[in-house]
Design a protein around this motif. Structure first.
Motif, PDB file in Angstrom:
ATOM      1  N   SER A 234       0.876  -1.739   0.391  1.00 33.63           N
ATOM      2  CA  SER A 234      -0.050   0.135  -0.322  1.00 33.63           C
ATOM      3  C   SER A 234       0.971   1.061  -0.194  1.00 33.63           C
ATOM      4  CB  SER A 234      -0.867  -0.014   1.206  1.00 33.63           C
ATOM      5  OG  SER A 234      -1.931   1.220   1.225  1.00 33.63           O
ATOM      6  N   LEU A 235       1.960   1.426   0.724  1.00 34.09           N
ATOM      7  CA  LEU A 235       2.559   2.577   0.548  1.00 34.09           C
ATOM      8  C   LEU A 235       3.450   2.655  -0.123  1.00 34.09           C
ATOM      9  CD1 LEU A 235       4.493   3.687   4.056  1.00 34.09           C
ATOM     10  CD2 LEU A 235       5.896   4.268   1.445  1.00 34.09           C
ATOM     11  N   MET A 236       4.029   1.449  -0.770  1.00 33.55           N
ATOM     12  CA  MET A 236       4.660   1.581  -2.136  1.00 33.55           C
ATOM     13  C   MET A 236       4.024   2.462  -3.083  1.00 33.55           C
ATOM     14  SD  MET A 236       7.913   1.139  -0.940  1.00 33.55           S
ATOM     15  CE  MET A 236       8.564   1.426  -2.267  1.00 33.55           C
ATOM     16  N   VAL A 237       2.657   1.829  -3.510  1.00 36.30           N
ATOM     17  CA  VAL A 237       2.175   2.335  -4.577  1.00 36.30           C
ATOM     18  C   VAL A 237       1.417   3.634  -4.317  1.00 36.30           C
ATOM     19  CG1 VAL A 237      -0.009   1.510  -5.883  1.00 36.30           C
ATOM     20  CG2 VAL A 237       0.745  -0.415  -5.090  1.00 36.30           C
ATOM     21  N   ALA A 238       1.226   4.510  -2.786  1.00 40.15           N
ATOM     22  CA  ALA A 238       1.403   5.814  -2.738  1.00 40.15           C
ATOM     23  C   ALA A 238       2.294   6.467  -2.611  1.00 40.15           C
ATOM     24  CB  ALA A 238       0.551   5.992  -1.633  1.00 40.15           C
ATOM     25  N   ALA A 239       3.730   5.486  -3.558  1.00 38.62           N
ATOM     26  CA  ALA A 239       5.144   6.115  -3.104  1.00 38.62           C
ATOM     27  C   ALA A 239       5.245   6.289  -4.214  1.00 38.62           C
ATOM     28  CB  ALA A 239       5.884   5.755  -1.867  1.00 38.62           C
ATOM     29  N   GLY A 240       4.695   5.562  -5.664  1.00 41.16           N
ATOM     30  CA  GLY A 240       5.076   5.210  -6.613  1.00 41.16           C
ATOM     31  C   GLY A 240       4.449   6.471  -7.623  1.00 41.16           C
ATOM     32  N   ILE A 241       3.403   6.435  -7.001  1.00 38.84           N
ATOM     33  CA  ILE A 241       2.210   7.035  -7.630  1.00 38.84           C
ATOM     34  C   ILE A 241       3.017   8.426  -7.207  1.00 38.84           C
ATOM     35  CG2 ILE A 241      -0.489   8.283  -7.719  1.00 38.84           C
ATOM     36  CD1 ILE A 241      -1.028   5.116  -7.097  1.00 38.84           C
ATOM     37  N   THR A 242       2.543   8.695  -5.695  1.00 39.10           N
ATOM     38  CA  THR A 242       3.485  10.950  -5.550  1.00 39.10           C
ATOM     39  C   THR A 242       4.813  10.783  -6.269  1.00 39.10           C
ATOM     40  OG1 THR A 242       2.405  10.005  -3.055  1.00 39.10           O
ATOM     41  CG2 THR A 242       3.521  12.037  -3.202  1.00 39.10           C
ATOM     42  N   LEU A 243       5.573  10.199  -5.967  1.00 38.18           N
ATOM     43  CA  LEU A 243       6.691  10.103  -7.451  1.00 38.18           C
ATOM     44  C   LEU A 243       6.580  10.849  -9.373  1.00 38.18           C
ATOM     45  CD1 LEU A 243       9.747  10.552  -6.849  1.00 38.18           C
ATOM     46  CD2 LEU A 243       9.576   7.747  -7.537  1.00 38.18           C
ATOM     47  N   LEU A 244       5.454   9.573  -9.129  1.00 36.92           N
ATOM     48  CA  LEU A 244       5.216  10.663 -10.776  1.00 36.92           C
ATOM     49  C   LEU A 244       3.950  11.973 -10.419  1.00 36.92           C
ATOM     50  CD1 LEU A 244       4.367   6.978 -12.315  1.00 36.92           C
ATOM     51  CD2 LEU A 244       6.569   8.582 -12.488  1.00 36.92           C
ATOM     52  N   TRP A 245       3.485  11.827 -10.113  1.00 35.77           N
ATOM     53  CA  TRP A 245       1.729  13.110 -10.091  1.00 35.77           C
ATOM     54  C   TRP A 245       2.703  13.953  -9.733  1.00 35.77           C
ATOM     55  CZ3 TRP A 245      -1.914  14.287  -6.203  1.00 35.77           C
ATOM     56  CH2 TRP A 245      -2.509  15.279  -6.177  1.00 35.77           C
ATOM     57  N   ARG A 246       3.145  13.747  -8.198  1.00 36.06           N
ATOM     58  CA  ARG A 246       3.432  15.449  -7.654  1.00 36.06           C
ATOM     59  C   ARG A 246       5.167  15.995  -8.040  1.00 36.06           C
ATOM     60  NH1 ARG A 246       1.840  16.168  -1.197  1.00 36.06           N
ATOM     61  NH2 ARG A 246       2.449  18.105  -2.391  1.00 36.06           N
ATOM     62  N   GLN A 247       5.764  14.873  -8.976  1.00 32.44           N
ATOM     63  CA  GLN A 247       6.588  14.976  -9.821  1.00 32.44           C
ATOM     64  C   GLN A 247       8.342  15.460  -9.107  1.00 32.44           C
ATOM     65  OE1 GLN A 247       6.156  18.496 -12.534  1.00 32.44           O
ATOM     66  NE2 GLN A 247       4.940  16.563 -13.441  1.00 32.44           N
ATOM     67  N   ALA A 248       8.416  14.617  -7.733  1.00 30.55           N
ATOM     68  CA  ALA A 248       9.144  14.497  -6.371  1.00 30.55           C
ATOM     69  C   ALA A 248      10.297  14.211  -7.122  1.00 30.55           C
ATOM     70  CB  ALA A 248       8.616  13.976  -5.526  1.00 30.55           C
ATOM     71  N   PRO A 249      11.481  15.574  -6.977  1.00 26.60           N
ATOM     72  CA  PRO A 249      13.041  14.978  -7.514  1.00 26.60           C
ATOM     73  C   PRO A 249      13.784  13.882  -7.363  1.00 26.60           C
ATOM     74  CG  PRO A 249      12.161  17.134  -6.398  1.00 26.60           C
ATOM     75  CD  PRO A 249      11.298  15.909  -6.158  1.00 26.60           C
ATOM     76  N   GLY A 250      13.071  13.443  -6.516  1.00 25.92           N
ATOM     77  CA  GLY A 250      13.642  11.948  -5.822  1.00 25.92           C
ATOM     78  C   GLY A 250      13.549  11.677  -4.156  1.00 25.92           C
ATOM     79  N   VAL A 251      14.196  10.413  -4.220  1.00 27.80           N
ATOM     80  CA  VAL A 251      13.276   9.874  -2.862  1.00 27.80           C
ATOM     81  C   VAL A 251      13.891  10.738  -1.594  1.00 27.80           C
ATOM     82  CG1 VAL A 251      13.982   7.905  -1.350  1.00 27.80           C
ATOM     83  CG2 VAL A 251      14.051   7.311  -4.156  1.00 27.80           C
ATOM     84  N   GLN A 252      14.871  11.883  -2.100  1.00 24.58           N
ATOM     85  CA  GLN A 252      14.900  12.194  -0.571  1.00 24.58           C
ATOM     86  C   GLN A 252      13.270  13.409  -0.797  1.00 24.58           C
ATOM     87  OE1 GLN A 252      18.036  14.829  -0.401  1.00 24.58           O
ATOM     88  NE2 GLN A 252      18.167  15.726   1.329  1.00 24.58           N
ATOM     89  N   GLU A 253      13.082  13.924  -1.554  1.00 23.94           N
ATOM     90  CA  GLU A 253      11.841  14.955  -1.414  1.00 23.94           C
ATOM     91  C   GLU A 253      11.412  13.617  -0.773  1.00 23.94           C
ATOM     92  OE1 GLU A 253       9.590  17.499  -0.995  1.00 23.94           O
ATOM     93  OE2 GLU A 253      11.353  17.784  -0.971  1.00 23.94           O
TER      94      GLU A 253
END
Length: 111
Positions: free
Chosen positions: A48-67
């Motif tokens: 659940s958390l990893m899917v949310a992280a993957g979607i958020t990474l793409l959708w919010r265009q986070a520059p990387g894992v640190q953000e």
């Protein structure tokens, strides 16, 4: 819960009938039986958390894992509550997380 703007200009952008239930539906989709069936342990960095992280990474265009890790700790991600994890743990989890799971989730989510 975040609202994604509609692609259609004629859409009123008002919440639909499922808006209030999004969080519950997503939580039930990734409930423990699904994780067990996929052979995943019940950990903090679960499906659940990893899917949310993957979607958020793409959708919010986070520059990387640190953000992404900062967002997770401060705000939470989509349906996941704020959670503190080591950045190294999150990075390693992304490296070993089965690509097939993301592929299946995105295939089901995208039109």
């Amino acid at each position: 819960m975040y609202d994604i703007p509609s692609e259609y200009p004629e859409d009123s952008s008002l919440p639909d009938e499922f808006h209030l239930f999004q969080s519950q539906l997503l939580r039930e989709t990734f409930c423990p039986p699904m994780r067990e069936r996929l052979g995943l342990r019940d950990t903090i960095l679960n499906l659940s958390l990893m899917v949310a992280a993957g979607i958020t990474l793409l959708w919010r265009q986070a520059p990387g894992v640190q953000e992404l890790n900062r967002l997770l700790a401060r705000e939470g991600l989509l349906w996941c509550h704020p959670t503190k994890v080591a950045q190294q743990s999150l990075s390693k989890r992304f490296l070993v997380f089965p690509v097939e799971l993301f592929k299946r989730v995105f295939k089901d989510l995208l039109p």
